[in-house]
Design a protein around this motif. Structure first.
Motif, PDB file in Angstrom:
ATOM      1  N   GLN A 244       0.505  -1.318   0.043  1.00 54.27           N
ATOM      2  CA  GLN A 244      -0.307  -0.040   0.076  1.00 54.27           C
ATOM      3  C   GLN A 244       0.752   1.026   0.476  1.00 54.27           C
ATOM      4  O   GLN A 244       0.673   2.053  -0.699  1.00 54.27           O
ATOM      5  CB  GLN A 244      -0.809   0.316   0.990  1.00 54.27           C
ATOM      6  N   LYS A 247       2.607   1.834  -2.728  1.00 50.52           N
ATOM      7  CA  LYS A 247       2.147   1.812  -4.530  1.00 50.52           C
ATOM      8  C   LYS A 247       1.437   2.992  -4.563  1.00 50.52           C
ATOM      9  O   LYS A 247       1.844   4.084  -5.240  1.00 50.52           O
ATOM     10  CB  LYS A 247       0.985   1.087  -4.716  1.00 50.52           C
ATOM     11  N   ARG A 543      -7.548   6.977  -2.793  1.00 50.90           N
ATOM     12  CA  ARG A 543      -6.526   7.690  -1.236  1.00 50.90           C
ATOM     13  C   ARG A 543      -6.622   8.990  -1.421  1.00 50.90           C
ATOM     14  O   ARG A 543      -7.382  10.390  -2.025  1.00 50.90           O
ATOM     15  CB  ARG A 543      -5.256   7.754  -1.625  1.00 50.90           C
TER      16      ARG A 543
HETATM   17  N1  ASP Z   1      -3.641  -2.376  -0.317  1.00 48.84           N
HETATM   18  C1  ASP Z   1      -5.612  -3.111  -0.132  1.00 48.84           C
HETATM   19  C2  ASP Z   1      -5.882  -4.027   0.597  1.00 48.84           C
HETATM   20  O1  ASP Z   1      -4.696  -4.742   0.506  1.00 48.84           O
HETATM   21  C3  ASP Z   1      -6.255  -2.341  -1.406  1.00 48.84           C
HETATM   22  C4  ASP Z   1      -5.865  -1.342  -2.436  1.00 48.84           C
HETATM   23  O2  ASP Z   1      -6.775  -0.252  -1.408  1.00 48.84           O
HETATM   24  O3  ASP Z   1      -5.794  -1.077  -3.139  1.00 48.84           O
HETATM   25  O4  ASP Z   1      -6.298  -4.417   0.712  1.00 48.84           O
END
Ligand code: ASP
Length: 646
Positions: A244, A247, A543
């Motif tokens: 998270q 990215k 986000r």
């Molecule tokens: N990282 C989040 C999850 O693993 C997914 C996301 O918000 O892109 O649930």
């Protein structure tokens, strides 16, 4: 064992023309990338010491000299041998003449599941001996030479799909289990889908495949993380539960379309259908809104969907979190069948039934019901009613009233006789029930009543299906977006505190931002989940890209230590673009696509549900002297000392 033409189905369609990307600056680079991905049917025999696979030979190969490698599937009367590889089965004729005595000896003496290489001629089977069930059933191989590549010892189980074996044994000898048709199919289909996903994302839409670290640091909130000791006293890495933060940081770094087949880790203890390490198709994009991400995912699934299944129809329907809860009692509804929850509070305004009266006299009291089609004849035996009631009482502290609309059948529920004729008719109208249906009725606070009926809806669907009714078509894939989640939920352990419904980086719904400062519990988020046949297969959000808002949410509302996230907060202050993303749970998705009973069936080397690798016996103990460099000493629980002594 019968091999369908699954492999050709899997590979069919790979030669579809690829659309060109027309980015001006990177044009030539993209063209090269696109060209390199234009594929034909794969060449299965290149670089190998065989000329053909066992499954590919047909009458069109008659007269050809071939060399095949494979495992001995079985042998019949020392005259025939069936050879198997991943592609299928082929019959080999064991030569009987004196001059071929050495070949005969090899082929007759090698135990089943030994690996051999044979060379010979493709001949047609004698008339009447063709096997129409076998794709290679018109031909056989007249062997000239044979070589035993490796003999097989007595196996712990037979390599036949229909042979029942315990999962523990399958996991202990995973390398043998992988030889089964089912595991071969699952893993090859998985590889194909991922390949097409890469193609769609990178070649058609300009995403960049970027690896992010798996040695990271503890992050606040979310699932428990695995710790990795370091050589610095008292310092630990942690294995990320998802990429998270990375990215999002890639977006700040201008890599505006990121994707990764990402390994994620969550130390959530034993859960029957979870894995401590699992794989996500992880995606993030700049300059995008919720509908943009949804369309991207719909296109991705449509493009990568296996050719042997009905095509995916887009766009997927959408429900809000509130609707999902009210109608299905869950935020991951299985929409392959009805049995929706109906609010029937108005029918019972002046009821004489005590527990309904009680519930309706409270501020948020409701009466809700689901209708079980044909329940009166198919499922609701006395013992079923009892177990449904017990479940409601034990798990939800709720009463359930079964109502048979044919009043004479209300044998098991004297209370139901207090339902007036006008109420009965109104129920029939509202719930659209038929003579043989049963209504399950409960009363209480909205969320609790809905959650209970949501569980019973699924339980009863299982019951109906075990008794022969088809409610959920196994060939149907019912996708659904769930949107407008609350941004926060009350913390389980302390309901007066808040936790993120998704994760703390999720942006609030634009029209609810003011609520963050007044009634944060009421704020909705820009979080979306993708549900398939009642399973959450993906989730993501737009986000927060404003450092001040992110800091306020973390520090003031979630009471997290912002120091742990100072790198992210700092990055947001340096011109972070608006961005959003999603992650698809690859294991669960493939499990549903292949109709496998467990996600372990689509992972080559999964852990047991206790988190153990039954083949290598991980996790394993480490001698104390090897722990020294990490400044770690095990403090053994008292009862396991005794265990270790044995
Ligand atoms: N990282 C989040 C999850 O693993 C997914 C996301 O918000 O892109 O649930």
């Amino acid at each position: 064992m019968y091999f369908p033409s699954w492999l050709s189905q899997l590979y069919k369609g790979l030669s579809r023309p690829i659309r060109r990307t027309t980015q001006p600056i990177w044009c030539s680079l993209y063209r090269r990338l696109v060209q390199s991905s234009q594929r034909r049917n794969p060449e299965f025999n290149s670089f190998a010491v065989r000329t053909n696979t066992c499954g590919e030979l047909r009458s069109s190969h008659l007269g050809q000299e071939v060399t095949l490698c494979g495992w001995i599937q079985y042998r019949r009367q020392n005259t025939f041998l069936v050879l198997r590889d991943f592609h299928g089965l082929v019959q080999v004729v064991i030569p009987q003449d004196e001059s071929a005595a050495s070949v005969k000896k090899i082929l007759c003496e090698a135990p089943v599941e030994s690996v051999v290489r044979v060379s010979g001629t493709v001949i047609s089977r004698p008339a009447g001996q063709e096997n129409p069930k076998m794709p290679t059933g018109e031909i056989e191989i007249k062997v000239k030479t044979a070589e035993l590549l490796n003999a097989c010892k007595k196996l712990p189980f037979e390599i036949k799909d229909f042979m029942k074996k315990t999962e523990a044994l399958r996991l202990q000898y995973r390398y043998l289990d992988l030889r089964s048709f089912q595991m071969q199919y699952n893993l090859r289909l998985r590889s194909q889908m991922v390949m097409k996903m890469r193609e769609y994302l990178c070649n058609l839409h300009g995403f960049v495949d970027i690896e992010t670290p798996t040695l990271f640091k503890r992050t606040p909130g979310g699932a428990k993380e695995f710790l990795v000791p370091s050589r610095e006293p008292g310092k630990f890495y942690s294995l990320p539960q998802s990429p998270q933060q990375f990215k999002q940081l890639l977006m700040v770094g201008g890599l505006d379309r990121y994707f990764q087949v990402a390994r994620c880790y969550r130390d959530e203890g034993s859960r029957p259908d979870r894995q401590p390490e699992f794989t996500q198709i992880d995606i993030e994009m700049s300059f995008v809104d919720q509908t943009g991400i949804q369309s991207l995912i719909e296109g991705l699934l449509q493009y990568s969907w296996p050719n042997d299944k009905d095509p995916v129809v887009v766009p997927f329907p959408t429900v809000t979190f509130t609707e999902a809860l009210a109608t299905y009692g869950t935020d991951k509804p299985d929409t392959r069948f009805g049995m929706k929850i109906i609010d029937i509070s108005d029918v019972f305004g002046n009821t004489e039934i005590g527990f309904l009266q009680d519930a309706l006299s409270k501020p948020h009291g409701t009466v809700k019901a689901i209708c079980i089609p044909e329940g009166a004849v198919k499922i609701l035996k006395r013992k079923d009613i009892e177990s449904i009631r017990k479940f409601a009482a034990d798990h939800f502290n709720q009463e359930i009233l079964p109502v048979f609309l044919n009043a004479n059948r209300n044998w098991n529920s004297p209370v139901a006789n207090f339902i007036m004729e006008s109420q009965r008719l109104e129920l029939i109208r509202l719930m659209d029930t038929q003579e043989e249906d049963v209504v399950l009725l409960t009363a209480g606070e909205h969320n609790k009543a809905c959650s209970l009926l949501g569980k019973l809806r699924l339980e009863c669907a299982d019951l109906l299906e075990t008794r022969g009714m088809v409610l959920r078509d196994p060939t149907l894939f019912s996708f659904l977006w769930v949107v407008d989640f609350p941004l926060f939920l009350p913390k389980e352990e302390n309901p007066r505190e808040l936790e993120s419904a998704h994760h703390p980086f999720t942006a609030p719904h634009p029209s609810d931002i003011h609520l963050l400062y007044t009634e944060p519990k009421k704020a909705r988020s820009q979080h979306y989940d993708l549900v398939l046949n009642g399973n959450e297969i993906g989730g993501g959000s737009i986000r927060i890209h404003n450092a001040e808002l992110q800091r306020y949410i973390l520090a003031t509302l979630l009471k997290e230590d912002v120091k742990m996230l100072s790198h992210l907060l700092q990055a947001l202050d340096y011109g972070a673009p608006p961005h959003g993303g999603i992650a698809l749970g690859l294991d669960r998705l493939i499990c549903l696509v292949t109709g496998s009973p467990s996600i372990r069936d689509v992972i080559a080397f999964p852990k047991s549900f206790r988190g153990h690798d039954l083949m290598s016996n991980a996790p394993d103990s480490i001698p104390p002297e090897e722990l020294k460099p990490y400044h770690i000493r095990v403090s053994w629980p008292t009862d396991s000392k005794a265990e270790r002594a044995h």
